[in-house]
Design a protein around this motif. Structure first.
Motif, PDB file in Angstrom:
ATOM      1  N   ARG A 683       0.824  -1.214   0.000  1.00 17.80           N
ATOM      2  CA  ARG A 683       0.000   0.000   0.000  1.00 17.80           C
ATOM      3  C   ARG A 683       0.861   1.268   0.000  1.00 17.80           C
ATOM      4  O   ARG A 683       0.439   2.292  -0.489  1.00 17.80           O
ATOM      5  N   GLU A 705      -0.167  11.577  -0.671  1.00 17.39           N
ATOM      6  CA  GLU A 705      -1.530  11.412  -1.170  1.00 17.39           C
ATOM      7  C   GLU A 705      -1.810  12.311  -2.368  1.00 17.39           C
ATOM      8  O   GLU A 705      -2.699  12.051  -3.156  1.00 17.39           O
ATOM      9  N   ASP A 706      -1.029  13.384  -2.515  1.00 11.40           N
ATOM     10  CA  ASP A 706      -1.280  14.270  -3.655  1.00 11.40           C
ATOM     11  C   ASP A 706      -0.544  13.820  -4.913  1.00 11.40           C
ATOM     12  O   ASP A 706      -0.516  14.539  -5.907  1.00 11.40           O
ATOM     13  N   TYR A 741       1.984   7.128  10.691  1.00 12.74           N
ATOM     14  CA  TYR A 741       0.666   7.727  10.492  1.00 12.74           C
ATOM     15  C   TYR A 741      -0.312   6.693   9.930  1.00 12.74           C
ATOM     16  O   TYR A 741      -1.411   6.506  10.433  1.00 12.74           O
ATOM     17  N   LEU A 745      -3.208   5.388  12.355  1.00  7.34           N
ATOM     18  CA  LEU A 745      -4.458   6.098  12.133  1.00  7.34           C
ATOM     19  C   LEU A 745      -5.310   5.537  11.017  1.00  7.34           C
ATOM     20  O   LEU A 745      -6.533   5.480  11.127  1.00  7.34           O
ATOM     21  N   TRP A 747      -4.753   2.510   8.937  1.00  7.20           N
ATOM     22  CA  TRP A 747      -4.955   1.067   8.881  1.00  7.20           C
ATOM     23  C   TRP A 747      -4.485   0.407  10.181  1.00  7.20           C
ATOM     24  O   TRP A 747      -3.582  -0.439  10.180  1.00  7.20           O
ATOM     25  N   ASP A 885      -4.261  -0.648  -5.479  1.00  8.33           N
ATOM     26  CA  ASP A 885      -4.330   0.736  -5.017  1.00  8.33           C
ATOM     27  C   ASP A 885      -3.145   0.990  -4.076  1.00  8.33           C
ATOM     28  O   ASP A 885      -2.602   0.046  -3.480  1.00  8.33           O
ATOM     29  N   PHE A 886      -2.731   2.245  -3.991  1.00  8.03           N
ATOM     30  CA  PHE A 886      -1.641   2.603  -3.068  1.00  8.03           C
ATOM     31  C   PHE A 886      -1.773   4.076  -2.711  1.00  8.03           C
ATOM     32  O   PHE A 886      -2.553   4.816  -3.330  1.00  8.03           O
ATOM     33  N   ILE A 887      -1.008   4.478  -1.750  1.00  4.15           N
ATOM     34  CA  ILE A 887      -1.077   5.868  -1.281  1.00  4.15           C
ATOM     35  C   ILE A 887      -0.778   6.823  -2.437  1.00  4.15           C
ATOM     36  O   ILE A 887       0.268   6.715  -3.070  1.00  4.15           O
ATOM     37  N   GLY A 888      -1.700   7.721  -2.713  1.00  4.88           N
ATOM     38  CA  GLY A 888      -1.477   8.745  -3.739  1.00  4.88           C
ATOM     39  C   GLY A 888      -1.909   8.352  -5.129  1.00  4.88           C
ATOM     40  O   GLY A 888      -1.878   9.159  -6.046  1.00  4.88           O
ATOM     41  N   ARG A 890      -4.822   7.711  -6.509  1.00  5.66           N
ATOM     42  CA  ARG A 890      -5.985   8.406  -7.063  1.00  5.66           C
ATOM     43  C   ARG A 890      -5.595   9.781  -7.630  1.00  5.66           C
ATOM     44  O   ARG A 890      -6.178  10.241  -8.616  1.00  5.66           O
ATOM     45  N   SER A 891      -4.578  10.398  -7.038  1.00  2.00           N
ATOM     46  CA  SER A 891      -4.158  11.721  -7.503  1.00  2.00           C
ATOM     47  C   SER A 891      -3.519  11.671  -8.888  1.00  2.00           C
ATOM     48  O   SER A 891      -3.540  12.657  -9.624  1.00  2.00           O
ATOM     49  N   ARG A 894      -5.314  12.884 -11.953  1.00  2.89           N
ATOM     50  CA  ARG A 894      -5.652  14.286 -12.172  1.00  2.89           C
ATOM     51  C   ARG A 894      -5.216  14.710 -13.567  1.00  2.89           C
ATOM     52  O   ARG A 894      -4.162  14.310 -14.064  1.00  2.89           O
TER      53      ARG A 894
END
Lengths: 998, 88
Positions: A683, A705-706, A741, A745, A747, A885-888, A890-891, A894
């Motif tokens: 992830r 995430e961005d 984090y 927070l 997972w 899926d992994f951190i960021g 979805r960004s 863009r």
């Protein structure tokens, strides 16, 4: 010069120790225990400076922190310090000080011409005059204002003094050691509370040092001495003099500055000049006392006009007369004490009392002593330029509007008292909602927001008995709350003369046709007419009036002027003072030196320096170090006369040709354990991690995430549920926080633990075609063949009895390994590598060669992963998993991230194959286009390619992939360079990556 | 300087902590289809309330636990602190 204003039989100074000092180049004498102010006054020196705007002569006005005039430039140990109040600076042998704000000298000051042009220097002068034309601002106005403004000159030299910070916790902090503070401290200490008692002055006791009172059948001063002596013996008590509590911050955090060595000729080794205390107190007792305020009259800034309380302090503590023909001008009883002290020491004072018929014990005492008292009289104006020589006095009508016949009387000083203003600064800073007390015409603390309690005259209580009683009570109450103990001490009997009420009179009207300057703010030269003008011009809010006129804005922050300013605004506006309100009190209460605020965090001490276990070896072998974050890393190892370029080229060439070794201890290392570790990594990183076998390493990229690349590095599966992650040196701490984090927070269901092991492992990268042969000699029993330990393989082995980890990973693009051992064995490992590697011509290489090797291989690093780029920009497309899926992730969808216009990493070679391209150069189409020349990209990293022996750079270029083969210009206006270049692939050397797999 | 009660270590000064932003933001679940607007709200958009605010702090020089803190943004009063996985 003899001390003609010094008396022989009074004062707390040590007459056995004579001290010489210099003021404005002239030599004087004083005694141990003097301040610079008291010693100068003893010598009859009243002229110490020039005022801010009009350059009028200025003398001494107070005797402590409230001093608005006597600000001097100190010279100490060949260093100069501005903004020192002569009233606070204790005398030491060889002290040197100078007047400020005057040129060429304090006696003859050219700037005093402003005094005669004062019509052109009204309130808001700067705002009105320096507005236009705009172009004048930088060239003319600003340099002029900078030259004219300020008291004193800051040193441009490095401050070699030592300053310290101290953190302290206590049950009760008591700010001020006057009668209230002593009583509160004693009661609390006896009830078992851990207390800190802070006194700004060198002597404890506050007003008890100068007043004629009795506490517990002894003089106030003796009682204070006894209490302090007893407190000093108690283990739960810290007593500090020369310690100013100057700020009250959130959650009962107070800061005080302790002047440890300012009173000494030279700071002792390892003893700081000043110490800043951060004190977290459960409760705070504010016993900061009160400051006498002046009555406003004509030319009230003339040297020789002093506060009545200051005159008394100079007399009783220092045995110094501020004058031999004093006028005492008062609206209250307290100044009678000053008059009585003069009288008792053989000086004949005249009292001018604005009241018509006050009745009290102290007034009677003055009458009985035969002191000349003129009731219903005022000083209309002081006469004299550099020193008061007489006063215009007159009777005043009952309504205080009309003056009688003006007569002139001779005097050499005017001791003025307009009653007392509680020092509510700390209470107000704490968030206390202050309220106006009609009885004393001043603000007092109201409802507390934090755990603070104000006692004594700071709370508007001027009666000693009440002060002592309430302070004992508060000290006991607060300590009981904290300690739950119940040891109550008995409260001593108090006797003092009774006082009657003061007269609410604060400003003497101007006589007909006279235009005396009547100063409100002495330090910033703000007069009554300035405030009136500001009000006529429409300023209403007191905060605006303050900023427009600069009332109360100087280094004394209006300690003597604010309340009179409020009175004036209220009178003109037909309001009452509480509805005008006071301006906000902000820390610091008194000026704090920058050195104290910075503390020990200067130069190399501003952050810790981390060194690898091999540091001493590097040093011995002529390493030139570079800061890499907080680490020191060898940049190159100097041989003979080599510079950076030659050395790093030699080192990099040797890696390509033979074998090199590089200290990579500084890389961040994170140990990851737990059954869900694979899922977690899957992830965190953009590529797939679920199928990484034990004993294998993988390169990974993690995003924020961005969608921006956060960091990259290799992670190795040590065993089934155990991974070893590496990060870049710079991002190590951030990556750990990032992982924590998500685990804590986002997972929390994942069963994974992370911990930093950066300092537990020492690392050495062994790179070059001969690295395998070398390694095989280090580990003769291990199968290190390409099959035995393939690219991205991992194994554990024994290095001459020491457990070691071997990773086959490469940053240089060559066949390479990384060796890790426990830090304590780092140097051992390093020396063994060098020893065994000598026959293969091994050379250590530093960060510069490391960069060269990675740049010509096209490996992206910090300069490309610069917090603005996404994986696609860096040619890392192949590492983006489509399946998971992994951190960021979805960004990355863009629109802007998928545009062709995005800048991508490419290689750049100068057409002449000679000129190195400065990092940061802009890539443009035309070298001489009109400015601003459209920028297509920038050079992120440059090196001298050792493979091709010509310069090579990496760049981040718009539409990079389609630009390969194109000719552009690299512009560096900074280095005045314009270099024709060709865009090439970023993988300049071994684009297929065959060497690392060989 | 604030005095923050770490649920694990007790009262500690602010300089042991790093601020971590709005503590009420929930990361969208992995693999969930969500709109650009939703995603942008998660990544970029934060409220800046006057008054009570639930926020994250990381006890970075202490136990390294992320904690939730309810603080008044005007007065700095801290009403409550809890472990990261609990709600205020």
């Amino acid at each position: 010069m003899s001390q003609i204003y010094r008396l022989n039989n009074i004062g707390l100074i040590n007459r056995d120790k004579k001290i010489s000092f210099k003021f404005n180049g002239k030599k004087y004498f004083g005694y141990e225990g003097d301040t610079l102010a008291s010693a100068l006054l003893a010598n009859g020196v009243h002229l110490v400076g020039r005022s801010f705007k009009y350059h009028r002569p200025r003398g001494f006005f107070g005797a402590g922190v409230d001093e608005p005039y006597a600000i001097v430039q100190m010279v100490r140990n060949n260093e100069t310090e501005p903004n020192v109040r002569a009233t606070e600076q204790e005398l030491f042998e060889g002290l040197e000080a100078k007047s400020v704000n005057c040129w060429p000298s304090v006696n003859f000051d050219i700037g005093a011409i402003n005094n005669f042009f004062n019509k052109f220097l009204p309130a808001g002068f700067y705002y009105k005059t320096f507005m236009w034309p705009k172009s004048f601002w930088y060239r003319i106005y600003e340099p002029f204002i900078r030259k004219a403004a300020g008291f004193g000159v800051a040193s441009t030299k490095y401050d070699s003094e030592r300053y310290e910070h101290k953190y302290e916790y206590c049950d009760l902090l008591i700010a001020g050691s006057g009668p209230a503070g002593l009583a509160g401290a004693y009661a609390a200490a006896k009830n078992g509370a851990r207390i800190i008692l802070a006194e700004e002055k060198p002597r404890f006791g506050g007003s008890l040092l100068t007043s004629n009172v009795n506490i517990g059948n002894q003089s106030g001063k003796d009682w204070a001495d006894k209490i302090i002596a007893e407190l000093r013996e108690m283990p739960n008590v810290t007593v500090k003099n020369r310690a100013q509590v100057f700020g009250y911050y959130d959650h009962n955090m107070l800061v005080m500055s302790e002047k440890v060595s300012d009173h000494l000729p030279k700071t002792k080794k390892y003893i700081p000049k000043q110490r800043l205390w951060y004190v977290r107190a459960k409760e705070v007792l504010i016993s900061s006392g009160s400051i006498e305020r002046p009555i406003v009259f004509g030319n009230n800034d003339t040297p020789g006009v002093v506060l009545a309380s200051a005159a008394k302090e100079y007399l009783k503590i220092y045995g110094v007369l501020v004058g031999k023909k004093p006028i005492i001008f008062t609206n209250n009883d307290s100044a009678y004490e000053t008059a009585i002290e003069f009288k008792n020491n053989g000086i004949e004072p005249i009292i001018l009392d604005t009241r018509s018929n006050p009745k009290s014990e102290i007034v009677d005492e003055a009458k009985n002593l035969g002191i000349n008292i003129k009731f219903s009289h005022v000083v209309v104006a002081a006469n004299g330029y550099k020193k008061v020589n007489s006063a215009q006095i007159a009777q005043i009508s009952a309504n205080k509007k009309d003056l009688g016949i003006i007569e002139k009387i001779n005097c050499d000083c005017i001791c003025v008292s307009g009653f007392w203003t509680p020092s509510i600064h700390l209470s107000s800073q704490s968030g206390n909602k202050t309220k106006f007390d009609d009885k004393i015409d001043a603000f007092v603390p109201g409802k507390s927001k934090q755990n603070e309690t104000t006692i004594g005259s700071a709370n508007g209580i001027f009666n000693l008995e009440e002060t002592i009683n309430t302070s004992f009570e508060k000290g006991y109450e607060l300590s009981k709350k904290i300690t739950n103990k119940d040891n109550k001490v008995s409260i001593p009997q108090v006797s003092e003369k009774n006082y009657t009420s003061h007269d609410k009179f604060w400003c003497v009207p101007l006589p007909d046709k006279k235009h005396y300057k009547r100063f409100l703010d002495f330090q910033n030269d703000v007069t009554v007419s300035d405030i009136e003008l500001a009000l006529r011009e429409g300023y209403r809010s007191i905060e605006h009036v303050k900023r427009y006129t600069t009332l109360g804005m100087a280094t004394d922050q209006g300690k003597t002027s604010n309340l009179n300013g409020l009175q004036l605004v209220s009178d003109v506006e037909n309001k009452i003072v509480p509805s005008v309100g006071h301006t906000t009190f902000r820390p610091p209460y008194t000026p704090v030196s920058i050195g104290a605020i910075v503390g020990r965090e200067v130069g190399k001490h501003s952050k810790p320096t981390r060194k690898s276990p091999m540091h001493s070896w590097h040093k011995k072998n002529n390493a030139v170090f570079v800061d890499a974050g907080i680490w020191l890393r060898p940049r190159y190892y100097k041989k003979g006369n080599e510079g950076l370029f030659e050395a790093s080229k030699r080192e990099a060439e040797n890696v390509r040709k033979n074998v090199g070794v590089c200290d990579v201890t500084t890389l961040g290392k994170i140990d990851i354990k737990g059954p869900d570790s694979a899922e977690f990594l899957n992830r965190v990183y953009t590529n797939a991690w679920l199928k990484l076998p034990v004993g294998k390493a993988r390169y990974g990229v993690m995003l924020r995430e961005d969608g921006i690349v956060m960091d990259d590095g290799t992670t190795t599966r040590i065993s089934e549920n155990h991974y070893h992650m590496t990060t870049t040196t710079a991002q190590a701490a951030n990556v750990l926080s990032h992982l924590e984090y998500y685990l804590q927070l986002v997972w929390p269901e994942l069963n994974v633990n992370v911990v930093s092991t950066t300092e537990q492992w020492a690392g050495a990268a062994i790179a070059g075609p001969k690295s395998r042969t070398l390694l095989q000699k280090l580990f003769p029993d291990k199968d290190l063949s390409n099959e035995g330990l393939p690219f991205m393989g991992y194994t554990e082995a024994n290095l001459f009895g020491i457990p070691a980890r071997i990773f086959r990973i490469s940053f240089s693009g060559e066949l390479a390994y990384e060796l890790n051992v426990e830090s304590d064995f780092g140097n051992f490992m390093w020396e063994k590598i060098i020893e065994v590697g000598n026959e293969f011509n091994i050379q250590p290489y530093g960060t510069e060669a490391l960069s060269t090797l990675r740049i010509e291989m096209g490996h992206v690093a910090g300069t490309e992963l610069d917090g603005r780029t996404i994986p696609y920009d860096n040619g890392l497309d192949g590492l983006i998993s489509k399946k998971k899926d992994f951190i960021g992730k979805r960004s990355l969808n863009r629109e802007a991230f998928n545009s062709n216009e995005r800048q991508k990493v490419v290689g750049v070679v100068p057409l002449d194959k000679k000129t190195s391209i400065p990092e940061g150069s802009h890539l443009v189409k035309e070298a001489n286009a009109k400015l601003p020349n459209p920028k297509l990209g920038h050079i992120s990293a440059s090196c001298w390619s050792v493979e091709y022996n010509n310069p090579f750079s990496l760049a981040i270029l718009k539409d990079g992939k389609n630009m390969i083969g194109k000719k552009l210009y690299a512009l560096s206006p900074l280095k005045n360079k314009s270099i024709p270049v060709e865009i090439v692939s970023s993988h300049y050397v071994d684009p297929k990556g065959e060497r690392v797999r060989s | 300087m604030l005095y923050i009660k770490c649920p694990y270590c007790g009262l500690r000064s602010q300089n042991e902590f790093a601020y971590g932003g709005d503590g009420t933001v929930k990361r969208p679940a992995l693999n969930k289809e969500i709109s650009d607007v939703e995603w942008n709200n998660f990544v970029y958009n934060r409220k800046s309330p006057r008054g009570k605010h639930i926020e994250l702090w990381h006890h970075i020089s202490g136990c390294r636990q992320w904690i939730k803190v309810q603080r008044d943004t005007v007065t700095h009063e801290i009403f409550k602190t809890v472990e990261a996985d609990k709600d205020i």
